[in-house]
Design an enzyme around this catalytic site. Structure first.
Site, mmCIF file in Angstrom:
data_model
loop_
_atom_site.group_PDB
_atom_site.id
_atom_site.type_symbol
_atom_site.label_atom_id
_atom_site.label_comp_id
_atom_site.label_asym_id
_atom_site.label_seq_id
_atom_site.Cartn_x
_atom_site.Cartn_y
_atom_site.Cartn_z
ATOM 1 C CG HIS A 36 -2.009 8.390 21.099
ATOM 2 N ND1 HIS A 36 -1.220 9.509 21.060
ATOM 3 C CD2 HIS A 36 -3.193 8.773 21.643
ATOM 4 C CE1 HIS A 36 -1.880 10.533 21.578
ATOM 5 N NE2 HIS A 36 -3.093 10.111 21.925
ATOM 6 C CB SER A 73 7.570 -13.058 -1.662
ATOM 7 O OG SER A 73 8.937 -13.395 -1.567
ATOM 8 C CE LYS A 96 6.359 -11.309 2.624
ATOM 9 N NZ LYS A 96 5.979 -10.311 3.579
ATOM 10 C CD GLU A 105 3.463 -2.778 0.806
ATOM 11 O OE1 GLU A 105 3.954 -3.139 1.875
ATOM 12 O OE2 GLU A 105 3.667 -3.388 -0.261
#
Ligand code: ARG
Length: 462
Positions: A159, A280, A286, A293
Protein backbone atom coordinates in the site's frame (compact mmCIF):
# COMPACT_ATOMS: atom_id res chain seq x y z
CA UNK A 1 -6.22 7.07 -62.47
CA UNK A 2 -3.18 4.95 -62.39
CA UNK A 3 -1.68 3.06 -65.25
CA UNK A 4 0.23 0.19 -63.62
CA UNK A 5 -1.22 -3.20 -64.56
CA UNK A 6 -2.25 -5.27 -61.59
CA UNK A 7 -1.54 -8.99 -61.28
CA UNK A 8 -5.27 -9.30 -60.60
CA UNK A 9 -6.25 -6.88 -63.39
CA UNK A 10 -7.84 -9.45 -65.75
CA UNK A 11 -11.48 -8.92 -64.83
CA UNK A 12 -11.26 -5.16 -64.46
CA UNK A 13 -12.28 -2.72 -67.16
CA UNK A 14 -11.16 0.41 -65.36
CA UNK A 15 -7.85 1.06 -63.62
CA UNK A 16 -7.78 1.53 -59.86
CA UNK A 17 -8.41 5.08 -58.67
CA UNK A 18 -5.25 6.68 -57.37
CA UNK A 19 -6.98 7.44 -54.08
CA UNK A 20 -7.88 3.76 -53.71
CA UNK A 21 -4.37 2.67 -54.56
CA UNK A 22 -3.07 4.94 -51.82
CA UNK A 23 -5.72 3.89 -49.38
CA UNK A 24 -5.30 0.16 -49.80
CA UNK A 25 -1.52 0.09 -50.06
CA UNK A 26 0.53 -1.34 -47.21
CA UNK A 27 3.89 -1.36 -48.97
CA UNK A 28 5.22 1.60 -46.93
CA UNK A 29 5.16 -0.50 -43.77
CA UNK A 30 5.02 -4.15 -44.85
CA UNK A 31 8.19 -3.76 -46.96
CA UNK A 32 10.14 -4.68 -43.83
CA UNK A 33 8.81 -8.22 -44.31
CA UNK A 34 10.91 -8.62 -47.48
CA UNK A 35 13.48 -11.12 -46.11
CA UNK A 36 10.67 -13.41 -44.93
CA UNK A 37 8.61 -12.98 -48.07
CA UNK A 38 11.60 -13.95 -50.18
CA UNK A 39 12.63 -16.83 -47.90
CA UNK A 40 9.07 -18.18 -48.12
CA UNK A 41 8.99 -17.85 -51.90
CA UNK A 42 12.30 -19.69 -52.27
CA UNK A 43 10.95 -22.56 -50.16
CA UNK A 44 7.70 -22.58 -52.12
CA UNK A 45 9.50 -22.67 -55.49
CA UNK A 46 11.72 -25.50 -54.25
CA UNK A 47 8.66 -27.52 -53.27
CA UNK A 48 6.86 -26.73 -56.57
CA UNK A 49 9.84 -28.08 -58.54
CA UNK A 50 10.15 -31.15 -56.31
CA UNK A 51 6.48 -31.90 -57.04
CA UNK A 52 6.99 -31.22 -60.76
CA UNK A 53 4.40 -28.43 -60.67
CA UNK A 54 7.07 -26.22 -62.22
CA UNK A 55 10.27 -27.30 -63.99
CA UNK A 56 13.64 -27.47 -62.24
CA UNK A 57 14.90 -24.94 -64.73
CA UNK A 58 12.15 -22.44 -63.86
CA UNK A 59 12.74 -23.02 -60.14
CA UNK A 60 16.45 -22.29 -60.55
CA UNK A 61 15.63 -19.03 -62.33
CA UNK A 62 13.08 -18.09 -59.68
CA UNK A 63 15.46 -18.82 -56.79
CA UNK A 64 18.37 -16.90 -58.25
CA UNK A 65 16.04 -14.03 -59.23
CA UNK A 66 14.70 -13.86 -55.69
CA UNK A 67 18.20 -13.94 -54.24
CA UNK A 68 19.29 -11.07 -56.44
CA UNK A 69 16.24 -9.03 -55.36
CA UNK A 70 17.08 -9.79 -51.74
CA UNK A 71 20.63 -8.55 -52.19
CA UNK A 72 19.50 -5.38 -53.89
CA UNK A 73 16.97 -4.56 -51.19
CA UNK A 74 19.58 -5.23 -48.50
CA UNK A 75 22.03 -2.93 -50.25
CA UNK A 76 19.40 -0.21 -50.54
CA UNK A 77 19.42 -0.48 -54.35
CA UNK A 78 15.73 -1.20 -54.64
CA UNK A 79 13.01 1.43 -54.77
CA UNK A 80 9.62 0.25 -53.62
CA UNK A 81 6.81 1.48 -55.85
CA UNK A 82 3.77 2.71 -53.89
CA UNK A 83 1.45 1.35 -56.58
CA UNK A 84 2.65 -2.16 -55.77
CA UNK A 85 0.09 -2.50 -52.98
CA UNK A 86 2.07 -4.82 -50.73
CA UNK A 87 5.39 -6.60 -50.31
CA UNK A 88 4.17 -9.77 -52.07
CA UNK A 89 3.25 -7.88 -55.25
CA UNK A 90 6.40 -5.78 -55.16
CA UNK A 91 8.67 -8.83 -55.05
CA UNK A 92 6.67 -10.82 -57.60
CA UNK A 93 6.48 -7.94 -60.08
CA UNK A 94 10.23 -7.37 -59.80
CA UNK A 95 10.88 -11.09 -60.22
CA UNK A 96 8.86 -11.19 -63.43
CA UNK A 97 10.66 -8.07 -64.63
CA UNK A 98 14.02 -9.75 -64.00
CA UNK A 99 13.45 -13.35 -65.17
CA UNK A 100 10.41 -13.09 -67.41
CA UNK A 101 7.76 -15.78 -67.79
CA UNK A 102 9.19 -18.20 -65.22
CA UNK A 103 8.52 -15.55 -62.55
CA UNK A 104 4.81 -15.84 -63.27
CA UNK A 105 4.87 -19.49 -62.17
CA UNK A 106 5.92 -18.78 -58.59
CA UNK A 107 2.41 -17.99 -57.39
CA UNK A 108 1.07 -21.44 -58.40
CA UNK A 109 -0.70 -23.12 -55.47
CA UNK A 110 -0.39 -19.99 -53.38
CA UNK A 111 -2.44 -16.95 -52.44
CA UNK A 112 -1.42 -13.76 -50.73
CA UNK A 113 -3.73 -14.91 -47.97
CA UNK A 114 -1.48 -17.77 -46.91
CA UNK A 115 1.64 -15.89 -47.99
CA UNK A 116 1.04 -13.01 -45.55
CA UNK A 117 0.45 -15.44 -42.68
CA UNK A 118 3.74 -17.11 -43.53
CA UNK A 119 5.60 -13.80 -43.63
CA UNK A 120 4.21 -12.72 -40.27
CA UNK A 121 4.98 -16.10 -38.70
CA UNK A 122 8.58 -15.98 -39.94
CA UNK A 123 8.91 -12.38 -38.80
CA UNK A 124 7.55 -13.14 -35.35
CA UNK A 125 9.68 -16.24 -34.91
CA UNK A 126 12.79 -14.10 -35.39
CA UNK A 127 11.57 -11.10 -33.42
CA UNK A 128 10.28 -13.06 -30.43
CA UNK A 129 13.64 -14.85 -30.38
CA UNK A 130 15.39 -11.51 -30.19
CA UNK A 131 13.02 -10.17 -27.49
CA UNK A 132 13.88 -13.29 -25.45
CA UNK A 133 17.60 -12.52 -25.82
CA UNK A 134 17.01 -8.96 -24.60
CA UNK A 135 15.10 -10.32 -21.62
CA UNK A 136 17.85 -12.79 -20.73
CA UNK A 137 20.41 -10.06 -20.96
CA UNK A 138 18.38 -7.94 -18.54
CA UNK A 139 17.97 -10.91 -16.23
CA UNK A 140 21.74 -11.54 -16.09
CA UNK A 141 22.28 -7.85 -15.37
CA UNK A 142 19.80 -7.98 -12.49
CA UNK A 143 21.27 -11.18 -11.09
CA UNK A 144 24.73 -9.56 -11.21
CA UNK A 145 23.39 -6.51 -9.35
CA UNK A 146 21.64 -8.73 -6.81
CA UNK A 147 24.95 -10.42 -6.09
CA UNK A 148 26.77 -7.10 -5.66
CA UNK A 149 24.04 -5.71 -3.41
CA UNK A 150 23.54 -8.82 -1.31
CA UNK A 151 24.16 -6.88 1.91
CA UNK A 152 21.81 -4.00 1.11
CA UNK A 153 18.69 -3.94 3.27
CA UNK A 154 15.76 -1.79 2.18
CA UNK A 155 12.20 -1.26 3.32
CA UNK A 156 9.60 -3.35 1.54
CA UNK A 157 6.24 -1.67 0.95
CA UNK A 158 2.62 -2.67 0.74
CA UNK A 159 0.00 0.00 0.00
CA UNK A 160 3.04 2.26 -0.52
CA UNK A 161 3.48 2.16 3.29
CA UNK A 162 6.59 0.77 4.91
CA UNK A 163 5.89 -2.89 5.60
CA UNK A 164 8.93 -5.07 6.40
CA UNK A 165 12.66 -4.96 5.69
CA UNK A 166 13.82 -6.96 2.67
CA UNK A 167 17.07 -7.36 0.79
CA UNK A 168 17.44 -5.14 -2.25
CA UNK A 169 18.63 -8.34 -3.95
CA UNK A 170 15.29 -9.97 -3.12
CA UNK A 171 13.55 -7.02 -4.76
CA UNK A 172 15.75 -7.30 -7.86
CA UNK A 173 15.22 -11.05 -8.11
CA UNK A 174 11.45 -10.52 -7.92
CA UNK A 175 11.76 -8.95 -11.36
CA UNK A 176 14.05 -11.74 -12.56
CA UNK A 177 11.24 -14.16 -11.65
CA UNK A 178 8.68 -12.06 -13.55
CA UNK A 179 10.94 -11.90 -16.60
CA UNK A 180 11.44 -15.68 -16.41
CA UNK A 181 7.72 -16.16 -16.79
CA UNK A 182 7.78 -13.65 -19.64
CA UNK A 183 10.44 -15.73 -21.36
CA UNK A 184 8.37 -18.88 -20.83
CA UNK A 185 5.28 -17.19 -22.23
CA UNK A 186 7.16 -15.97 -25.31
CA UNK A 187 8.58 -19.44 -25.88
CA UNK A 188 5.06 -20.81 -25.76
CA UNK A 189 4.07 -18.20 -28.34
CA UNK A 190 6.88 -19.48 -30.57
CA UNK A 191 5.51 -23.02 -30.33
CA UNK A 192 2.21 -21.82 -31.80
CA UNK A 193 3.88 -19.49 -34.34
CA UNK A 194 5.99 -22.35 -35.64
CA UNK A 195 3.35 -23.89 -37.90
CA UNK A 196 3.48 -23.77 -41.69
CA UNK A 197 0.48 -21.93 -43.19
CA UNK A 198 1.56 -22.23 -46.84
CA UNK A 199 -0.62 -24.56 -48.91
CA UNK A 200 -3.83 -23.11 -47.47
CA UNK A 201 -3.89 -20.81 -50.50
CA UNK A 202 -6.85 -18.40 -50.52
CA UNK A 203 -8.93 -20.37 -48.00
CA UNK A 204 -9.71 -23.84 -49.36
CA UNK A 205 -6.28 -25.21 -50.24
CA UNK A 206 -5.16 -25.98 -53.80
CA UNK A 207 -5.94 -28.60 -56.42
CA UNK A 208 -2.29 -28.75 -57.44
CA UNK A 209 -0.25 -31.70 -56.07
CA UNK A 210 1.75 -29.81 -53.42
CA UNK A 211 3.72 -31.39 -50.58
CA UNK A 212 3.43 -29.19 -47.54
CA UNK A 213 5.88 -31.23 -45.49
CA UNK A 214 8.64 -30.37 -47.93
CA UNK A 215 7.98 -26.64 -47.58
CA UNK A 216 7.80 -27.05 -43.81
CA UNK A 217 11.15 -28.83 -43.83
CA UNK A 218 12.84 -26.11 -45.88
CA UNK A 219 11.48 -23.37 -43.61
CA UNK A 220 12.17 -25.31 -40.44
CA UNK A 221 8.58 -25.53 -39.27
CA UNK A 222 8.00 -28.59 -37.07
CA UNK A 223 4.31 -28.78 -38.07
CA UNK A 224 1.90 -27.82 -40.85
CA UNK A 225 -1.48 -26.22 -40.19
CA UNK A 226 -4.47 -28.59 -40.32
CA UNK A 227 -7.28 -26.40 -41.57
CA UNK A 228 -6.87 -24.01 -44.48
CA UNK A 229 -9.79 -21.78 -43.41
CA UNK A 230 -8.46 -21.40 -39.87
CA UNK A 231 -5.00 -20.71 -41.26
CA UNK A 232 -5.91 -17.70 -43.40
CA UNK A 233 -8.59 -16.34 -41.06
CA UNK A 234 -7.03 -16.22 -37.63
CA UNK A 235 -4.39 -13.96 -36.12
CA UNK A 236 -4.63 -15.27 -32.59
CA UNK A 237 -0.87 -15.84 -32.62
CA UNK A 238 -0.36 -12.14 -33.28
CA UNK A 239 -2.68 -11.20 -30.44
CA UNK A 240 -1.01 -13.53 -27.98
CA UNK A 241 2.46 -12.29 -28.87
CA UNK A 242 1.38 -8.70 -28.27
CA UNK A 243 -0.23 -9.79 -25.02
CA UNK A 244 2.99 -11.47 -23.90
CA UNK A 245 4.88 -8.32 -24.90
CA UNK A 246 2.33 -6.20 -22.99
CA UNK A 247 3.08 -8.15 -19.84
CA UNK A 248 6.81 -7.53 -20.27
CA UNK A 249 6.04 -3.81 -20.65
CA UNK A 250 3.85 -3.93 -17.54
CA UNK A 251 6.73 -5.46 -15.56
CA UNK A 252 9.17 -2.88 -16.87
CA UNK A 253 6.70 -0.11 -16.14
CA UNK A 254 6.34 -1.13 -12.48
CA UNK A 255 10.11 -1.31 -12.11
CA UNK A 256 10.37 2.16 -13.66
CA UNK A 257 7.72 3.54 -11.33
CA UNK A 258 9.82 2.45 -8.34
CA UNK A 259 12.99 3.92 -9.82
CA UNK A 260 11.20 7.21 -10.43
CA UNK A 261 9.99 7.34 -6.84
CA UNK A 262 13.31 6.19 -5.47
CA UNK A 263 15.22 8.92 -7.30
CA UNK A 264 13.17 11.63 -5.59
CA UNK A 265 14.83 13.51 -2.76
CA UNK A 266 12.08 12.24 -0.49
CA UNK A 267 13.21 8.63 -1.01
CA UNK A 268 16.84 9.07 -2.00
CA UNK A 269 17.29 5.34 -2.64
CA UNK A 270 18.89 5.52 -6.09
CA UNK A 271 20.84 7.83 -8.30
CA UNK A 272 20.34 7.17 -12.00
CA UNK A 273 23.48 8.15 -13.92
CA UNK A 274 23.47 11.59 -15.59
CA UNK A 275 23.79 9.81 -18.92
CA UNK A 276 20.34 8.27 -18.46
CA UNK A 277 18.47 11.33 -17.20
CA UNK A 278 17.57 14.70 -18.69
CA UNK A 279 17.37 18.27 -17.45
CA UNK A 280 14.78 21.01 -17.42
CA UNK A 281 14.74 23.92 -19.85
CA UNK A 282 13.79 26.30 -17.05
CA UNK A 283 14.83 24.82 -13.70
CA UNK A 284 18.61 24.57 -13.59
CA UNK A 285 18.70 22.18 -10.64
CA UNK A 286 16.56 19.48 -12.24
CA UNK A 287 17.62 15.96 -13.12
CA UNK A 288 14.64 14.01 -14.36
CA UNK A 289 14.19 10.26 -14.79
CA UNK A 290 12.71 10.68 -18.28
CA UNK A 291 13.88 7.32 -19.62
CA UNK A 292 12.00 5.48 -16.88
CA UNK A 293 8.98 7.72 -17.41
CA UNK A 294 8.98 7.09 -21.15
CA UNK A 295 9.13 3.33 -20.66
CA UNK A 296 6.14 3.68 -18.34
CA UNK A 297 4.44 5.80 -21.00
CA UNK A 298 5.25 3.48 -23.87
CA UNK A 299 3.52 0.68 -21.99
CA UNK A 300 0.30 2.48 -22.89
CA UNK A 301 1.20 2.32 -26.59
CA UNK A 302 1.75 -1.41 -26.47
CA UNK A 303 -1.55 -1.94 -24.63
CA UNK A 304 -3.11 0.13 -27.42
CA UNK A 305 -1.54 -2.19 -29.98
CA UNK A 306 -3.08 -5.17 -28.20
CA UNK A 307 -6.48 -3.54 -28.10
CA UNK A 308 -6.23 -2.74 -31.82
CA UNK A 309 -5.64 -6.40 -32.67
CA UNK A 310 -8.38 -7.65 -30.36
CA UNK A 311 -10.87 -5.20 -31.83
CA UNK A 312 -9.73 -5.96 -35.37
CA UNK A 313 -10.43 -9.66 -34.97
CA UNK A 314 -13.73 -9.37 -33.17
CA UNK A 315 -16.71 -10.17 -35.35
CA UNK A 316 -14.76 -10.72 -38.59
CA UNK A 317 -16.63 -13.14 -40.82
CA UNK A 318 -14.72 -16.20 -41.95
CA UNK A 319 -12.21 -16.28 -43.54
CA UNK A 320 -9.70 -13.70 -44.87
CA UNK A 321 -10.81 -10.08 -44.91
CA UNK A 322 -8.72 -7.09 -45.84
CA UNK A 323 -9.20 -5.73 -42.32
CA UNK A 324 -6.43 -8.15 -41.39
CA UNK A 325 -3.90 -5.95 -43.13
CA UNK A 326 -4.35 -3.56 -40.20
CA UNK A 327 -2.59 -6.02 -37.88
CA UNK A 328 0.87 -5.10 -39.19
CA UNK A 329 1.43 -1.61 -37.81
CA UNK A 330 0.41 -2.41 -34.22
CA UNK A 331 2.45 -5.60 -34.36
CA UNK A 332 5.56 -3.82 -35.64
CA UNK A 333 5.04 -1.05 -33.12
CA UNK A 334 4.79 -3.48 -30.19
CA UNK A 335 7.89 -5.39 -31.29
CA UNK A 336 9.97 -2.25 -31.90
CA UNK A 337 8.84 -0.62 -28.67
CA UNK A 338 9.62 -3.57 -26.43
CA UNK A 339 13.07 -4.06 -27.94
CA UNK A 340 13.91 -0.38 -27.47
CA UNK A 341 12.61 -0.38 -23.92
CA UNK A 342 14.40 -3.57 -22.87
CA UNK A 343 17.64 -2.38 -24.33
CA UNK A 344 17.62 1.08 -22.74
CA UNK A 345 16.28 -0.16 -19.43
CA UNK A 346 19.16 -2.65 -19.17
CA UNK A 347 21.67 0.13 -19.83
CA UNK A 348 19.98 2.44 -17.36
CA UNK A 349 19.82 -0.07 -14.50
CA UNK A 350 23.50 -0.89 -15.03
CA UNK A 351 24.18 2.80 -14.57
CA UNK A 352 22.13 3.29 -11.44
CA UNK A 353 23.67 3.65 -8.00
CA UNK A 354 21.80 2.18 -5.07
CA UNK A 355 22.18 4.25 -1.92
CA UNK A 356 22.53 1.46 0.60
CA UNK A 357 22.84 3.69 3.68
CA UNK A 358 19.63 5.58 2.96
CA UNK A 359 17.83 2.34 2.25
CA UNK A 360 19.05 0.80 5.49
CA UNK A 361 18.10 3.85 7.53
CA UNK A 362 14.62 3.86 6.00
CA UNK A 363 14.28 0.11 6.58
CA UNK A 364 14.67 0.60 10.33
CA UNK A 365 11.97 3.27 10.55
CA UNK A 366 8.19 3.09 10.58
CA UNK A 367 8.02 0.06 12.90
CA UNK A 368 8.96 -2.20 10.04
CA UNK A 369 9.97 -4.97 12.45
CA UNK A 370 6.68 -4.96 14.38
CA UNK A 371 5.75 -8.30 12.79
CA UNK A 372 9.06 -9.72 14.04
CA UNK A 373 8.17 -8.66 17.59
CA UNK A 374 4.78 -10.37 17.24
CA UNK A 375 6.46 -13.50 15.86
CA UNK A 376 8.88 -13.38 18.82
CA UNK A 377 5.89 -13.64 21.14
CA UNK A 378 4.42 -16.46 19.05
CA UNK A 379 7.75 -18.24 19.59
CA UNK A 380 7.11 -17.88 23.34
CA UNK A 381 3.71 -19.52 22.99
CA UNK A 382 1.49 -16.42 22.74
CA UNK A 383 -1.36 -16.88 20.20
CA UNK A 384 -0.67 -14.74 17.11
CA UNK A 385 -3.86 -12.67 17.40
CA UNK A 386 -2.95 -11.79 20.99
CA UNK A 387 0.66 -11.03 19.99
CA UNK A 388 -0.64 -8.76 17.20
CA UNK A 389 -2.77 -6.85 19.71
CA UNK A 390 0.14 -6.50 22.18
CA UNK A 391 2.56 -5.21 19.55
CA UNK A 392 -0.13 -2.86 18.23
CA UNK A 393 -0.26 -1.33 21.68
CA UNK A 394 3.55 -1.13 21.83
CA UNK A 395 3.56 0.74 18.51
CA UNK A 396 0.92 3.11 19.79
CA UNK A 397 3.03 3.69 22.92
CA UNK A 398 6.07 4.41 20.74
CA UNK A 399 4.11 6.87 18.61
CA UNK A 400 2.89 8.69 21.70
CA UNK A 401 6.38 8.84 23.24
CA UNK A 402 8.29 9.39 19.98
CA UNK A 403 10.26 6.16 20.30
CA UNK A 404 11.26 3.36 17.93
CA UNK A 405 10.93 -0.37 18.65
CA UNK A 406 14.71 -0.62 18.58
CA UNK A 407 15.29 1.75 21.48
CA UNK A 408 12.62 0.60 23.93
CA UNK A 409 14.13 -0.83 27.12
CA UNK A 410 13.45 -4.40 28.17
CA UNK A 411 11.46 -2.94 31.07
CA UNK A 412 9.19 -1.08 28.66
CA UNK A 413 8.66 -4.26 26.63
CA UNK A 414 7.89 -6.22 29.77
CA UNK A 415 5.25 -3.68 30.76
CA UNK A 416 3.28 -5.05 27.82
CA UNK A 417 4.07 -8.74 28.27
CA UNK A 418 6.21 -10.73 30.62
CA UNK A 419 7.42 -13.08 27.87
CA UNK A 420 9.83 -10.43 26.55
CA UNK A 421 13.45 -11.27 27.40
CA UNK A 422 16.75 -9.58 26.61
CA UNK A 423 16.97 -11.20 23.17
CA UNK A 424 14.13 -8.93 21.96
CA UNK A 425 16.79 -6.31 21.20
CA UNK A 426 18.30 -8.19 18.29
CA UNK A 427 14.86 -9.03 16.89
CA UNK A 428 14.21 -5.42 15.88
CA UNK A 429 17.34 -5.01 13.75
CA UNK A 430 16.37 -4.88 10.07
CA UNK A 431 19.09 -7.33 8.99
CA UNK A 432 17.92 -9.85 11.59
CA UNK A 433 14.35 -9.48 10.46
CA UNK A 434 15.51 -10.21 6.90
CA UNK A 435 17.56 -13.23 7.88
CA UNK A 436 14.76 -14.75 9.92
CA UNK A 437 12.86 -15.37 6.69
CA UNK A 438 14.92 -18.29 5.53
CA UNK A 439 12.25 -20.58 4.07
CA UNK A 440 12.02 -21.04 0.29
CA UNK A 441 10.88 -17.76 -1.21
CA UNK A 442 11.89 -15.71 1.85
CA UNK A 443 14.25 -12.74 1.90
CA UNK A 444 17.05 -14.22 4.09
CA UNK A 445 20.55 -13.69 2.72
CA UNK A 446 21.29 -17.41 2.27
CA UNK A 447 17.97 -18.08 0.57
CA UNK A 448 18.47 -15.18 -1.82
CA UNK A 449 22.08 -16.25 -2.49
CA UNK A 450 20.85 -19.72 -3.36
CA UNK A 451 18.33 -18.29 -5.84
CA UNK A 452 21.10 -16.12 -7.33
CA UNK A 453 23.20 -19.24 -7.91
CA UNK A 454 20.26 -21.04 -9.51
CA UNK A 455 19.68 -18.12 -11.85
CA UNK A 456 23.38 -17.90 -12.69
CA UNK A 457 23.26 -21.52 -13.76
CA UNK A 458 19.91 -21.41 -15.54
CA UNK A 459 19.26 -18.09 -17.24
CA UNK A 460 20.75 -19.33 -20.50
CA UNK A 461 18.42 -22.31 -20.35
CA UNK A 462 15.12 -20.68 -19.36
N1 ARG B 1 -1.47 -7.04 -47.52
C1 ARG B 1 -2.40 -8.08 -47.20
C2 ARG B 1 -2.48 -8.28 -45.68
O1 ARG B 1 -1.66 -7.77 -45.00
C3 ARG B 1 -1.94 -9.33 -47.84
C4 ARG B 1 -3.03 -10.21 -48.27
C5 ARG B 1 -3.87 -9.57 -49.33
N2 ARG B 1 -4.84 -10.48 -49.81
C6 ARG B 1 -5.84 -10.05 -50.54
N3 ARG B 1 -6.64 -10.96 -50.98
N4 ARG B 1 -6.05 -8.82 -50.81
O2 ARG B 1 -3.37 -8.93 -45.18
Amino acid sequence: MTTGKKPWGGRFQKPTAESVEKFTSSIHYDQRLYPYDIEGSIAHATMLAGQKIISKNDATKIVSGLKSILKDIQKGNFKFDPSDEDIHMAVEKELIRRIGEAGGKLHSARSRNDQIVLDVRLFLRTEIGSIISFLKNLQSTLVGLAKEEIKTVMPGYTHMQKAQPVLLSHYLLAFVEMFSRDVQRLNECISRINILPLGSAALAGTGLPINRNVTAGVLNFPAVSRNSMDTVADRDFVAECIFAVSLVMMHLSRFCEDLILWSSEEFGFVEISDAYTTGSSIMPQKKNPDVAELIRGKTARVYGDLLTIMTLLKGLPMTYNRDLQEDKEPLFDAVDTIKDCLSIFTEMIRNTKFKAENMYRAAGKGFSTATDVAEYLVGKGVPFREAHEIVGRIVSYCLKNKKELENLTLKEYQNFNKCFKNDIKSITKPENSVNARKHTGGTATNTVMQRIREFEKNIGKI
